[in-house]
Design an enzyme around this catalytic site. Sequence first.
Site, PDB file in Angstrom:
ATOM      1  N   GLY A  42     -15.581  13.511   1.770  1.00 46.40           N
ATOM      2  CA  GLY A  42     -15.185  12.220   1.226  1.00 46.40           C
ATOM      3  C   GLY A  42     -15.180  11.067   2.200  1.00 46.40           C
TER       4      GLY A  42
ATOM      5  CB  SER B 174     -18.994   6.099   3.715  1.00 43.20           C
ATOM      6  OG  SER B 174     -18.091   5.246   4.408  1.00 43.20           O
TER       7      SER B 174
ATOM      8  CD  GLN C  26     -12.987   8.759   8.424  1.00 41.54           C
ATOM      9  OE1 GLN C  26     -13.621   9.556   7.753  1.00 41.54           O
ATOM     10  NE2 GLN C  26     -13.378   7.506   8.603  1.00 41.54           N
TER      11      GLN C  26
ATOM     12  CB  VAL D  46      -3.099   5.719   7.261  1.00 45.93           C
ATOM     13  CG1 VAL D  46      -4.123   5.466   8.354  1.00 45.93           C
ATOM     14  CG2 VAL D  46      -3.282   4.723   6.115  1.00 45.93           C
TER      15      VAL D  46
ATOM     16  NE  ARG E  78      -3.642   0.461   2.314  1.00 50.50           N
ATOM     17  CZ  ARG E  78      -4.657   0.826   1.529  1.00 50.50           C
ATOM     18  NH1 ARG E  78      -5.139  -0.021   0.653  1.00 50.50           N
ATOM     19  NH2 ARG E  78      -5.159   2.030   1.620  1.00 50.50           N
TER      20      ARG E  78
ATOM     21  CG  HIS F 268      -8.576   5.854  11.031  1.00 50.13           C
ATOM     22  ND1 HIS F 268      -9.444   5.641   9.980  1.00 50.13           N
ATOM     23  CD2 HIS F 268      -9.367   5.925  12.136  1.00 50.13           C
ATOM     24  CE1 HIS F 268     -10.701   5.589  10.429  1.00 50.13           C
ATOM     25  NE2 HIS F 268     -10.668   5.761  11.729  1.00 50.13           N
TER      26      HIS F 268
END
Length: 284
Positions: free
Chosen positions: A212, A214, A110, A112, A78, A128
């Site tokens: 952006g 949810s 949120q 990372v 990632r 996060h």
Amino acid sequence: MEPLTSEVRETVAGAATRGGLVVALTGAGISAESGIPTFRGPEGWWTVGSVRYTPQEIATRATFGHAPGAVWAWYLHRLATVRVAAPNAAHHALVDIERALGDRFVLVTQNVDGLHRRAGSTRMYEIHGSLEFVRCADACTSELRPLPELLADGPPTDGLTDAQRSALTCPSCGGWLRPHVLWFDEVYDEEHFRFDSTIAAAERATLLVIIGTSGATTLPALMARAAAGAGATLVDINPEDNPFGDAARETGGAVIRSPASEVLPGLVAAITGAGQPPDPGASS
């Protein structure tokens, strides 16, 4: 249709001049516009041997406990994607508002991926965590350390190399270092993820701009509830419908179903152009 109507501009400008904080909450949507796949999408799956793991399975303390090398391989994969991405216009707009408002602005993210930091944001709670930092997996110390540069070269092709394994060794106790991220089987706290500070900022907000996300995790929903309960105006920017839209409407705010990079520069201009309110503590 132009999403930033004169009514929307007046709404955010009015909320920004009421004397409280202006708080922005960002989620995966803002980074998706920079080409970073969403965490829960098919790109987040990871195969170890013959087992295919979802993010909810591999991004856990439990999996790290018995297969730390496999978990780190996924994170390095990632990281390779993140490192080639660049901040977009929405990230830069949030830097502009921080520079204009100073300590009246707080960014809560949120994400990372570190794109906000690379864009120049500093007044920020990374709730996060961040892929750019590591800490001792056994908590022998709570110190955060920058990710060893060796690990940013790319994902391992056949397990961790000896050099990578050495770089992932805690210098204090000799155990594993772990990514500084909130795993699925962990809970928010203040020390690592600024839980209390985030709620306190929401309670002091007169404007909460949600970008952006949810609302699939707990703290963002608590933020929206705390801000609305304190009388803040909420704005929801997201191409997709989500629970924050109803909350924004209930506060007399705005729902903007457009990409953040198209909307935020104009929204920030409306907020910063409204001028600074009187210092609420000046007469105390």
